[in-house]
Design an enzyme around this catalytic site. Structure first.
Site: not given
Length: 650
Positions: A499, A562
């Site tokens: 995030e 990611d």
């Protein structure tokens, strides 16, 4: 920008299946999850099983048990909002009354549409149409202005399509030939169930599909919509209003928000370039049928059992789900959807608490500290851009667990037990719409949450420059005191850093520390970042999966997040007192455990900004040197990627 999409649930725990160590250098995902996958079965009322859905299913089971006690009086509501939820949940479960009411509660809205003779009739009641949430060929809503997120802007958008994505309308797409007949059959059946004869119903559904087909060429595909920045297309309201002489948007807005803003934002400007050709008197019968059919389908889930079963047919065909959820589960889903923040408050306080909130917040701050050190030591950013990146990171808002208080909107959700379920949901919808319009002219409320605490997910908001971790994701296999630090970093640590990385992905990197769309990069740094982004696109683009291929452009932002998240979490894991990188990588692969129907996998490939779970597990680790040393991966092994092809951004 969320960490994951979700399907439904799973049946077995993560820890019950052995890892095949001999295959870790060939296929990480299969080595970790292969034994589980051999025995996993997808329940008939689900389109997938495994991974995140373990947690979704567990929370559903827990809360359904708690709410049974609530209905029985063994659990007392903590607040007035929970008391109203109790009434609504009981009403959702009362299928005897829902069956007795049938389609009657919906009839006044159908009559309202039937009585329209022209666009002039629709225009005369356009503001009330928006207040009621009825389908309209022009959508409007209030959201923060992307270039000045301290204030709200008016967004004017195109309606949604019948098929999942614009690409489905291509002549060579076989999915449309399978899906449109299912939609046609469902919609026709629903119309006969509300009282139309077969011929009239068939005609209206055909007209609905005709108008839908007219819209399709002028809206964005999922790939195009994934470029978040290109949503920001300000135009003068007068110009937008002049695009069609059939609807007076300015007059409607003066009624709704008591103002007529000079400019509005068009996420899909090409639609408004064509809207004058779409909204013609010749097309009015198509639009009218389109509005009526959409209204019936939207209402089907809150009417009788027959309507619920028929109305879910198309959605189940899209995902490969073989059967509808049980009445009990559907009632739970309906009630917790409308009272999501109320239920989230209950879940967060009962199963998470203030102590855990403080502990997890410290974990996030630690991950942010690791990220800051990586930015300081970055070898391809200039000093100027690096400094601004660190400022943005330091301004990042962190939300953990659940909000401090329930959104005031839910205090207005009072249940009329003498009215139908449909009438109550309609009133709730209208209250939510009115609440959205009431934001106009007010400062942006940055304390609002876009997810409830019982949601197994996390997200980054570029317009708020904030990361949010609902309580539900903060459990095993992501995080547990029973797991080693390496396992936790391979789980929740990667989520947290994922995030954070969204603040610096191809979309988030274009917003400053205040959440405003504002380029803070030097030209040279931005050009290099775009080259790195292209490398990430290329790494995933075209990989075969589920009989189709991965779209690297569609998934690039999540793949960048990611990559950055995993790399940052790995660094944090290596700084712990006890280090076990095998456990780190195994838990990373474990959280992506998922078994899906072919239909669901193909649907996600078309519309989802996330790469398939198996590839999220396998491809990203190939970019990390420590993966090779941990599992002795050599040239020729399935998990080997030549050093010059490894993508490293953050």
């Amino acid at each position: 920008m969320r960490f994951n999409h979700f399907a439904n649930n799973v049946t077995a725990s993560h820890a019950d299946f052995p890892v095949d160590d001999s295959q870790l250098n060939q296929d990480l995902y299969a080595a970790v999850n292969g034994k589980w996958e051999e025995q996993a079965t997808i329940p008939g009322d689900h389109s997938s099983t495994g991974g995140f859905m373990d947690l979704v299913d567990g929370i559903e089971k827990t809360l359904m048990h708690d709410f049974a006690d609530l209905l029985d009086g063994n659990l007392k509501p903590d607040n007035a909002e929970m008391g109203e939820f109790k009434k609504f949940y009981a009403m959702s479960r009362d299928f005897t009354k829902r069956d007795a009411d049938g389609a009657t509660p919906l009839k006044p809205f159908l009559t309202k549409i039937e009585n329209l003779k022209s666009f002039a009739d629709l225009n005369a009641q356009l503001a009330d149409w928006y207040r009621a949430g009825l389908p309209a060929p022009i959508q409007i809503g209030i959201d923060p202005d992307m270039k000045d997120t301290s204030k709200y802007a008016l967004y004017v958008d195109a309606p949604s399509l019948i098929l999942p994505d614009k690409t489905y309308y291509a002549k060579d797409n076989p999915a449309a030939k399978q899906l449109l007949p299912v939609y046609t059959q469902m919609a026709t059946k629903l119309l006969t169930m509300v009282g139309y004869d077969q011929d009239a119903a068939a005609k209206m559904v055909e007209q609905t599909k005709q108008f839908d087909a007219l819209i399709a060429p002028h809206v964005k595909s999922s790939e195009e919509a994934a470029d978040y920045v290109k949503m920001y297309n300000p135009r003068p309201l007068a110009t937008v209003d002049a695009a069609t002489d059939k609807l007076d948007l300015t007059a409607a807005l003066k009624d709704l928000i008591h103002d007529a803003p000079e400019s509005v934002i068009l996420p899909q400007p090409t639609y408004f370039d064509a809207v004058g050709d779409l909204l013609t008197e010749a097309n009015f019968p198509l639009v009218k049928s389109w509005m009526l059919v959409k209204t019936v389908i939207a209402a089907s889930g809150v009417l009788s059992e027959d309507f619920r079963q028929v109305g879910g047919t198309y959605g189940r065909a899209l995902s490969g789900q073989k059967e509808a959820r049980s009445q009990a589960k559907s009632a739970y889903r309906l009630a917790t959807t409308y009272f999501d923040q109320v239920v989230g408050d209950y879940y967060g306080r009962r199963y998470f608490g203030e102590t855990a909130k403080a502990d997890v917040r410290e974990m996030v701050l630690k991950m942010a500290g690791v990220y800051q050190n990586r930015l300081k030591n970055n070898d391809w950013l200039s000093a100027e851009t690096r400094r601004k990146a660190i400022v943005k990171l330091q301004k990042l808002t962190i939300k953990v667990g659940y909000p401090d208080k329930i959104d005031p909107l839910y205090a207005k959700f009072t249940v009329d037990t003498d009215a139908s379920l449909f009438a109550n949901t309609q009133r709730f919808d209208e209250l939510a719409i009115a609440d959205n319009f009431s934001h106009w002219g007010q400062p942006v409320d940055r304390k609002r949450w876009d997810m409830s605490a019982n949601t197994v997910n996390a997200y980054y908001s570029p317009s708020n420059n904030e990361i949010v971790f609902p309580a539900a994701i903060l459990q095993a296999p992501f995080y547990s005191l029973k797991q080693t630090s390496s396992q936790n970093y391979g789980g929740i640590g990667a989520v947290m850093a994922h995030e954070i990385s969204h603040a610096f992905d191809n979309n988030g990197a274009q917003f400053d520390e205040f959440g405003n769309l504002n380029n803070w990069w030097t030209d040279a740094d931005l050009a290099h970042f775009k080259d790195l982004s292209k490398a990430m696109i290329a790494e995933f683009d075209g990989i075969p999966f589920a009989g189709q291929k991965v779209n690297g452009k569609l998934t690039v932002s999540e793949n960048i997040a990611d990559a950055g998240g995993l790399s940052c979490a790995l660094e944090a894991a290596k700084s712990a007192d006890v280090i076990n990188l095998r456990e780190f990588f195994v838990n990373w692969a474990q959280i992506w455990r998922m078994k899906s129907t072919t239909e669901y996998m193909q649907l996600l490939l078309s519309i989802d900004v996330h790469a398939p779970n198996r590839l999220r597990a396998n491809v990203q680790v190939k970019n990390l040197d420590d993966f090779y040393s941990t599992f002795n991966v050599q040239p020729g092994d399935g998990m080997y990627l030549a050093p010059e092809k490894r993508v490293k951004i953050w």
